[in-house]
Enzyme design. Structure first.
Site: not given
Ligand code: M1P
Length: 265
Positions: A25, A27, A34, A197, A199, A239, A244
């Site tokens: 991943d 961030d 960011r 935010s 998604d 995850f 994985t």
């Protein structure tokens, strides 16, 4: 962009662990939210790439990911530093610097449903009472939309303040619940992956989507490192996927510590 400063990577078969892939991943795993990955992180990833294949799987769009994990002096792009690059959960995909097929959110949902939902969101945001609001409340991307109650133009400091406020007042979870109540039949996932935010994308277009792109290379071990690995977080599905080996990290320095331990770097 200038000619890449990344040395030509060894073919997968010539690396020390030819059947192992590490996916990350972005961030709070490779960099602070960011912000740019540190030189130490990029150098550790370059060492790891000599041992096994590496890839990033970010929820963000490619532009933001590029700003965060390309070479800070602009001499190498994120898609050259990693063997695989996945933005928007894998809906935008790269292998060895070359773009693979991408997916369209609007093509999947259709204009009418999209407009109905966007109007609802804009009305909902207009009625929110939060300490500060900035601009760009809805970001339209290729494979998803990103909705932010404070607005995507928030500064780093404003982000941190909103995140703390949201933890207390549950602005995003309540917003997501309102969307589920009103658009539950649209087949969409609402995923809180970052600080300010959430998604919105079709069910199944989570980060496991990226796995469909790597499968044909026949990996025997796929490690995934992410911070939002709890149920509801945007790393949860990949995850906990049986394909994985999942690692939960508490931030970029923890990722580095784990890499050094697991791969003797
Ligand atoms: O990568 C995690 C998330 O990063 C950003 O979230 P935020 O701006 O809320 O911190 C967004 O790009 C989001 O799409 C992404 O999932």
């Amino acid at each position: 962009m200038a000619v890449s400063s990344v040395p030509t990577p060894l073919p997968f078969s010539e690396r020390a662990l030819p059947k192992t892939l590490c996916l990350f991943d972005v961030d709070e795993t490779l960099s602070k939210a960011r912000q740019h990955a540190t030189p130490e992180m990029l150098s550790l990833l370059a060492q790891l790439r000599k041992k096994c294949a590496i890839g990033f799987v970010g929820g963000s769009d490619l532009k933001k990911i590029r700003e965060q994990i390309s070479a800070p002096d602009g001499t190498a792009d994120a898609t050259d530093i990693f063997d695989y690059g996945f933005a928007e959960n894998g809906l935008i995909a790269f292998r060895m610097g070359k773009a693979l097929a991408s997916q369209s959110f609007i093509g999947w949902l259709g204009e009418e449903k999209y407009k109905k939902m966007v109007k609802f969101c804009l009305r909902y945001i207009s009625e929110l009472d939060i300490p500060i609001m900035r601009g760009t409340f809805i970001e339209f991307r290729n494979g998803m939309i990103n909705i932010s109650p404070i607005g995507r133009n928030a500064s780093i400091e404003e982000r941190n303040t909103f995140e703390a406020y949201d933890k207390q007042h549950k602005i995003r979870p309540k917003f997501v619940q309102a969307l589920k109540d009103n658009f539950g039949d649209y087949g969409l996932t609402f995923s809180i992956g970052g600080q300010i935010s959430f998604d919105v994308f079709p069910c199944g277009w989570d980060k496991t989507f990226a796995l469909s792109h790597v499968e044909k290379d026949g990996w025997e071990e796929i490690h995934f490192f992410g911070d939002k690995t709890y149920e509801g977080g945007n790393d949860y599905e990949i995850f906990s996927d049986p394909r994985t080996i999942g690692h939960t990290v508490e931030g970029p320095s923890h990722t580095m510590q784990l890499l050094k331990e697991i791969f003797s770097l």
